[in-house]
Scaffold this motif. Sequence first.
Motif, short mmCIF file in Angstrom:
data_model
loop_
_atom_site.label_atom_id
_atom_site.label_comp_id
_atom_site.label_asym_id
_atom_site.label_seq_id
_atom_site.Cartn_x
_atom_site.Cartn_y
_atom_site.Cartn_z
N ASP A 167 2.02 -8.52 6.53
CA ASP A 167 1.31 -7.18 7.15
C ASP A 167 0.38 -7.30 8.26
O ASP A 167 -0.49 -8.64 8.15
CB ASP A 167 0.05 -6.63 5.88
N ASN A 302 5.66 -4.03 3.33
CA ASN A 302 5.13 -4.58 4.58
C ASN A 302 6.57 -4.66 5.32
O ASN A 302 6.62 -4.08 6.98
CB ASN A 302 5.45 -6.15 4.43
N GLU A 304 9.48 -1.93 5.12
CA GLU A 304 9.13 -0.65 5.44
C GLU A 304 8.13 -0.20 6.28
O GLU A 304 8.55 0.68 7.07
CB GLU A 304 9.50 0.49 3.93
N ARG A 305 7.13 -0.92 6.52
CA ARG A 305 5.85 -0.25 7.25
C ARG A 305 6.08 -0.91 8.70
O ARG A 305 5.78 -0.26 9.41
CB ARG A 305 4.83 -1.22 6.95
N TYR A 306 6.69 -1.98 8.87
CA TYR A 306 6.28 -2.61 9.89
C TYR A 306 7.17 -2.13 10.65
O TYR A 306 8.20 -2.62 12.08
CB TYR A 306 5.96 -3.87 9.79
#
Length: 401
Positions: A167, A302, A304-306
């Motif tokens: 993250d 994470n 998916e997010r980054y």
Amino acid sequence: MADTEWGFSTEQVHAGIEPDGGHGARITPVYLSNGFLFADFDQARERFAGEDEGYYYTRYGNPTIAAVERKLAGLEHGVDALAVASGQAALTIAFLTLLRQGDHVVSARSIYEGTRGLLREEFARFGITASFVDDPNDAAALAAALQPNTRAVFVESIPNPGNEVPDLEFVARVAHEHGVPLIVDNTLGTPYHVRPIDFGADVVVHSTSKFLSGHGSAIGGAIVDAGRVANYTKNARTLAGRFGPTLSPFNAFLLQHGIETLSLRMRQQSANALEIATWLEGRPDVASVAYGGLASNPHHANAERYLTGGYGAVFAFTLRGGQPAAESLINRVRLWSRMTHLGDVRSLILHPASTTHTHLTPAELTENGIEPGTIRLSVGIEDAADLIADLEQALDRHGHE
Ligand SMILES: Cc1ncc(COP(=O)(O)O)c(C=O)c1O
């Protein structure tokens, strides 16, 4: 020069390129010249004093290398970059620009073994220590690892082979709360999938030998500076000039060419990786697949997010049959190359427990998610159907010959 309105693919071709004043060459030529002429006495003095921006000696700067440095700074959203002879040199210079005797580094546990060795063994010889955190996303663990003498926090954007995507925003925030810069090795993410500086990283490191060069023909490394640590690139350039790991201008030229097709390759390689990981997950002889792109993966949120445009092209999977099954697969593939390299246009296969991680104890192997049946893949640009067919024939022949 980079235009903030450009899309990634436009920028990868055009960023950093300055017109050649001499002959109008469209591509930055290979300046294989160790030194550069001074017009007169004063210009020599001014170049050494940094008052004139011209070049004087390739170990401190070279037009071919500078073009690729500008391109990388643009692609990573940094303010400046320094290219060096290898990824390992980039890590060494990146850390030593911030660290001195008595200092301490906090690193994620899951990182490239060469970096772990550098931090644990080589730096220890010079009085620099390191702590490794099992899960850098665990606030308590990260805070507990930080010491008054901690001068850098280090993670990789896509760790290999476990794909434990950190993250980034959280790790950057904790580091900054302690007044410590965050260094991110973005070798496997590449700026096509993630720009760590956008999420708070202060320094981004690359082994450009991998996806950025892309063709497995030019070892190199780079450090990109977010501009938040005073004089970072200036100090790193001085250190690199003194330690001496200069990137060959010829390798800088090859790197320049590689970067021009980065988005095309990453799109294909990451799509292939997802297809192969999904196929492997459905096989009864496969116990687990450590690919962040799979919804079943614990690090998927994470990822998916980054990561945008795909989830990377390097991951591991573990065969139920242990080492005999792994040996059989490695020996039977015909299209995959048996190699310790990553990010090549060719697909590569490796058995970490007997190669890259052979020096680890059984307990350390388990900690790193590496079992006797674990196989690492670096997926290339070939047709996914051919790559799957090759794995399938090799897996199906195990125990049948
Ligand atoms: C994530 C990562 N960082 C750094 C390196 C070191 O790079 P180089 O081989 O260019 O020295 C590697 C090499 O495998 C790597 O995988």
